[in-house]
Enzyme design. Structure first.
Site, PDB file in Angstrom:
ATOM      1  N   TYR A  48       9.853 -30.005  -0.347  1.00  0.00           N
ATOM      2  CA  TYR A  48      10.462 -29.019  -1.476  1.00  0.00           C
ATOM      3  C   TYR A  48      11.997 -28.795  -1.019  1.00  0.00           C
ATOM      4  O   TYR A  48      13.003 -29.410  -1.675  1.00  0.00           O
ATOM      5  CB  TYR A  48       9.711 -27.818  -1.855  1.00  0.00           C
ATOM      6  CG  TYR A  48      10.548 -26.822  -2.430  1.00  0.00           C
ATOM      7  CD1 TYR A  48      11.104 -27.031  -3.664  1.00  0.00           C
ATOM      8  CD2 TYR A  48      10.632 -25.374  -1.854  1.00  0.00           C
ATOM      9  CE1 TYR A  48      12.026 -25.877  -4.156  1.00  0.00           C
ATOM     10  CE2 TYR A  48      11.148 -24.431  -2.492  1.00  0.00           C
ATOM     11  CZ  TYR A  48      11.989 -24.549  -3.761  1.00  0.00           C
ATOM     12  OH  TYR A  48      12.655 -23.608  -4.223  1.00  0.00           O
ATOM     13  N   GLY A  59       4.572 -33.503   1.839  1.00  0.00           N
ATOM     14  CA  GLY A  59       5.870 -34.041   1.215  1.00  0.00           C
ATOM     15  C   GLY A  59       5.526 -35.107   0.266  1.00  0.00           C
ATOM     16  O   GLY A  59       4.285 -35.470   0.260  1.00  0.00           O
ATOM     17  N   TYR A  69       3.560 -18.020  12.277  1.00  0.00           N
ATOM     18  CA  TYR A  69       4.629 -18.718  11.243  1.00  0.00           C
ATOM     19  C   TYR A  69       5.951 -18.309  12.043  1.00  0.00           C
ATOM     20  O   TYR A  69       6.581 -19.068  12.386  1.00  0.00           O
ATOM     21  CB  TYR A  69       4.346 -18.459   9.817  1.00  0.00           C
ATOM     22  CG  TYR A  69       5.569 -19.068   9.219  1.00  0.00           C
ATOM     23  CD1 TYR A  69       6.053 -20.611   9.442  1.00  0.00           C
ATOM     24  CD2 TYR A  69       6.519 -18.427   8.498  1.00  0.00           C
ATOM     25  CE1 TYR A  69       7.290 -21.103   8.606  1.00  0.00           C
ATOM     26  CE2 TYR A  69       7.656 -18.910   8.026  1.00  0.00           C
ATOM     27  CZ  TYR A  69       7.888 -20.411   8.144  1.00  0.00           C
ATOM     28  OH  TYR A  69       9.076 -20.695   7.656  1.00  0.00           O
ATOM     29  N   LYS A 114       8.717 -20.434  14.859  1.00  0.00           N
ATOM     30  CA  LYS A 114      10.050 -20.599  14.499  1.00  0.00           C
ATOM     31  C   LYS A 114      10.981 -19.845  15.592  1.00  0.00           C
ATOM     32  O   LYS A 114      11.983 -20.292  16.017  1.00  0.00           O
ATOM     33  CB  LYS A 114      10.317 -20.276  13.006  1.00  0.00           C
ATOM     34  CG  LYS A 114       9.558 -21.029  12.088  1.00  0.00           C
ATOM     35  CD  LYS A 114      10.668 -22.441  11.973  1.00  0.00           C
ATOM     36  CE  LYS A 114       9.957 -23.117  10.647  1.00  0.00           C
ATOM     37  NZ  LYS A 114      10.809 -24.191  10.397  1.00  0.00           N
ATOM     38  N   ASN A 124      13.333 -15.849   0.880  1.00  0.00           N
ATOM     39  CA  ASN A 124      12.280 -16.706   0.306  1.00  0.00           C
ATOM     40  C   ASN A 124      13.207 -17.543  -0.765  1.00  0.00           C
ATOM     41  O   ASN A 124      13.973 -17.259  -1.596  1.00  0.00           O
ATOM     42  CB  ASN A 124      11.723 -15.609  -0.833  1.00  0.00           C
ATOM     43  CG  ASN A 124      10.628 -14.972  -0.135  1.00  0.00           C
ATOM     44  OD1 ASN A 124      10.819 -14.382   1.180  1.00  0.00           O
ATOM     45  ND2 ASN A 124       9.303 -15.033  -0.263  1.00  0.00           N
ATOM     46  N   HIS A 130       2.866 -20.117  -2.870  1.00  0.00           N
ATOM     47  CA  HIS A 130       4.184 -19.379  -3.119  1.00  0.00           C
ATOM     48  C   HIS A 130       4.204 -18.553  -4.292  1.00  0.00           C
ATOM     49  O   HIS A 130       3.745 -18.997  -5.276  1.00  0.00           O
ATOM     50  CB  HIS A 130       5.311 -20.091  -2.903  1.00  0.00           C
ATOM     51  CG  HIS A 130       5.651 -20.496  -1.364  1.00  0.00           C
ATOM     52  ND1 HIS A 130       5.621 -21.852  -1.108  1.00  0.00           N
ATOM     53  CD2 HIS A 130       5.691 -19.654  -0.208  1.00  0.00           C
ATOM     54  CE1 HIS A 130       5.855 -22.054   0.228  1.00  0.00           C
ATOM     55  NE2 HIS A 130       5.677 -20.862   0.728  1.00  0.00           N
ATOM     56  N   ILE A 162      -1.786  -9.983  -7.037  1.00  0.00           N
ATOM     57  CA  ILE A 162      -0.821  -9.525  -6.487  1.00  0.00           C
ATOM     58  C   ILE A 162      -1.441  -9.082  -5.224  1.00  0.00           C
ATOM     59  O   ILE A 162      -2.617  -8.185  -5.253  1.00  0.00           O
ATOM     60  CB  ILE A 162       0.027  -8.228  -7.229  1.00  0.00           C
ATOM     61  CG1 ILE A 162       0.617  -8.530  -8.563  1.00  0.00           C
ATOM     62  CG2 ILE A 162       0.804  -7.317  -6.282  1.00  0.00           C
ATOM     63  CD1 ILE A 162       0.928  -7.489  -9.094  1.00  0.00           C
ATOM     64  N   PHE A 163      -0.791  -9.436  -4.155  1.00  0.00           N
ATOM     65  CA  PHE A 163      -1.670  -9.174  -2.788  1.00  0.00           C
ATOM     66  C   PHE A 163      -0.858  -7.918  -2.212  1.00  0.00           C
ATOM     67  O   PHE A 163      -0.234  -7.624  -1.510  1.00  0.00           O
ATOM     68  CB  PHE A 163      -1.243 -10.218  -1.604  1.00  0.00           C
ATOM     69  CG  PHE A 163      -1.627 -11.581  -2.225  1.00  0.00           C
ATOM     70  CD1 PHE A 163      -2.923 -11.731  -2.914  1.00  0.00           C
ATOM     71  CD2 PHE A 163      -0.877 -12.824  -1.684  1.00  0.00           C
ATOM     72  CE1 PHE A 163      -3.483 -12.938  -3.452  1.00  0.00           C
ATOM     73  CE2 PHE A 163      -1.568 -13.960  -2.121  1.00  0.00           C
ATOM     74  CZ  PHE A 163      -2.745 -14.121  -2.723  1.00  0.00           C
TER      75      PHE A 163
HETATM   76  N1  UDP Z   1       2.190 -12.831  -3.309  1.00  0.00           N
HETATM   77  C1  UDP Z   1       1.345 -12.505  -4.135  1.00  0.00           C
HETATM   78  N2  UDP Z   1       0.427 -13.324  -4.894  1.00  0.00           N
HETATM   79  C2  UDP Z   1       0.422 -14.544  -4.666  1.00  0.00           C
HETATM   80  C3  UDP Z   1       1.518 -15.141  -3.498  1.00  0.00           C
HETATM   81  C4  UDP Z   1       2.192 -14.144  -3.036  1.00  0.00           C
HETATM   82  O1  UDP Z   1       1.379 -11.375  -4.419  1.00  0.00           O
HETATM   83  O2  UDP Z   1      -0.483 -15.341  -5.223  1.00  0.00           O
HETATM   84  C5  UDP Z   1       3.328 -12.104  -2.511  1.00  0.00           C
HETATM   85  C6  UDP Z   1       2.972 -12.318  -0.930  1.00  0.00           C
HETATM   86  O3  UDP Z   1       2.007 -11.270  -0.490  1.00  0.00           O
HETATM   87  C7  UDP Z   1       4.583 -11.851  -0.529  1.00  0.00           C
HETATM   88  C8  UDP Z   1       5.355 -12.282  -1.599  1.00  0.00           C
HETATM   89  O4  UDP Z   1       4.463 -12.389  -2.957  1.00  0.00           O
HETATM   90  O5  UDP Z   1       4.640 -10.513  -0.298  1.00  0.00           O
HETATM   91  C9  UDP Z   1       6.052 -13.613  -1.441  1.00  0.00           C
HETATM   92  O6  UDP Z   1       5.103 -14.518  -0.829  1.00  0.00           O
HETATM   93  P1  UDP Z   1       5.347 -15.850  -0.788  1.00  0.00           P
HETATM   94  O7  UDP Z   1       4.077 -16.667  -0.224  1.00  0.00           O
HETATM   95  O8  UDP Z   1       5.937 -16.537  -1.962  1.00  0.00           O
HETATM   96  O9  UDP Z   1       6.436 -16.189   0.521  1.00  0.00           O
HETATM   97  P2  UDP Z   1       6.547 -15.580   2.128  1.00  0.00           P
HETATM   98  O10 UDP Z   1       7.344 -14.138   1.570  1.00  0.00           O
HETATM   99  O11 UDP Z   1       5.123 -15.648   2.619  1.00  0.00           O
HETATM  100  O12 UDP Z   1       7.539 -16.549   2.712  1.00  0.00           O
END
Ligand code: UDP
Length: 330
Positions: free
Chosen positions: A11, A36, A141, A145, A171, A190, A208-209
């Protein structure tokens, strides 16, 4: 310049390739195509299928094409997956770059722009995050890095000709506004693309996590930067790098958006009121991460031009709508 872009079929890497070609550079892409897409690499670039563990292939590629600078995007990039598969993350993101750097030393290539991440900061006490904020990754992760940043420092300390830049991404969102390339991950995790999948019926609903974080609306806050702006910073860094330099810069817009705010933006842009449920927290997610992007503005004159979330979502949606199956290669 003759540039090797590792991970150039992904991406972010494919957006870099597009821009480097437009600027008149000669571009070689190396990608193992694990995540990719061959179709994301334009015909004007030379494509070499291979990965960062193939020392001989990298040395040969660097020499055959008289490469002057490497830009490395090749990595596994899912926080949650990294908690479940730490060895895969250290193997690809840390050991792989070690091999790349050894190959560069063998071929006499001394310049690299390497993708790093805000995940190296862990859960900082203060926002926004500056480059001086202490780094203490809380997931494999970020640690994979962080270790590379240290390897790069040590490499530069031992060789005055060596120079590196580590942009630390917040992000990354959006895609080519002309819709030629986009974001196609399998599996997709994502937030913005997941929500677009829900909006277009590709998935039944989104989650929403966690809504119990110590943030104003209880959901995680992140700093979303448009991929076109992000790549602009890479080009500046590549062109600015001088022997001996060790550069670290935060790449964000300097403003945080909550998960709920992103959900609202996606619903507004798509005009679809898709189902969103509340799920558990995802392992390894810090509550809030947003950048202080002042250093790169002051030193190199870069700042994000696109700061409006709806524009980022709209650009992502444009490619998504035109390519419902992504690149169509599974
Ligand atoms: N997130 C969410 N639901 C999803 C994917 C992500 O609530 O289906 C939340 C995740 O917990 C984080 C934010 O969105 O707080 C961004 O997550 P992402 O995976 O896009 O990027 P990251 O911050 O992990 O690089």
């Amino acid at each position: 310049m003759n540039v090797l872009v590792t991970g150039g079929a992904g991406y972010i890497g494919s957006h870099a390739v597009q821009r480097l070609l437009a600027d008149g550079n000669t571009v070689v892409v190396m990608d193992n195509l694990f995540r990719g897409h061959r179709a994301a690499v334009p015909a004007e670039a030379t494509f070499v299928q291979g990965d960062l563990h193939d020392y001989d292939l990298i040395v040969k590629t660097l020499k055959d094409h008289a490469i002057e600078c490497v830009i490395n995007f090749a990595a596994w990039t899912y926080v949650g997956e990294s908690v479940e598969q730490p060895l895969g993350y250290y193997h690809n993101n840390t050991a792989g770059v070690l091999t790349l750097l050894r190959a560069m030393a063998e071929a006499g290539v001394n310049k690299i722009v390497h993708s790093s991440t805000a995940a190296t900061y862990g859960e900082p006490d203060e926002m926004p995050i500056t480059e001086d904020t202490p780094q203490a990754p809380i997931n494999p992760y970020g640690m994979s890095k962080y270790m590379v940043e240290q390897i790069l420092r040590d490499t530069a300390n031992a060789n005055p000709e060596f120079a590196f830049a580590c942009p630390r991404y917040f992000n990354v969102a959006g895609c080519d506004p002309e819709g030629r390339i986009g974001e196609d991950h399998s599996p997709e995790t994502h937030l913005i693309p997941v929500l677009l999948e829900a909006a277009t019926g590709k998935r039944e609903k989104a989650y929403i996590f966690g809504t119990d974080y110590p943030t104003p609306d209880g959901t995680c806050i992140r700093d979303y930067v448009h991929v076109v702006d992000l790549i602009d910073a890479h080009v500046l860094l590549m062109n600015a790098l001088k022997p001996g330099q060790q550069l670290f810069y935060n790449l964000g817009i300097g403003n945080g958006m909550s998960v709920r705010e992103i959900v609202d933006a996606v619903k507004k842009v798509t005009g679809v009121d898709f189902t969103v449920e509340i799920g558990d927290r995802r392992a390894g997610d810090p509550p809030s991460l947003y950048a202080d992007p002042k250093k790169i503005k002051e030193e190199l004159g870069w700042e994000a031009k696109i700061t409006d979330t709806e524009t980022m979502v709209a650009d992502a949606y444009k490619w998504f709508k035109a390519n419902p199956e992504g690149y169509g290669d599974g």
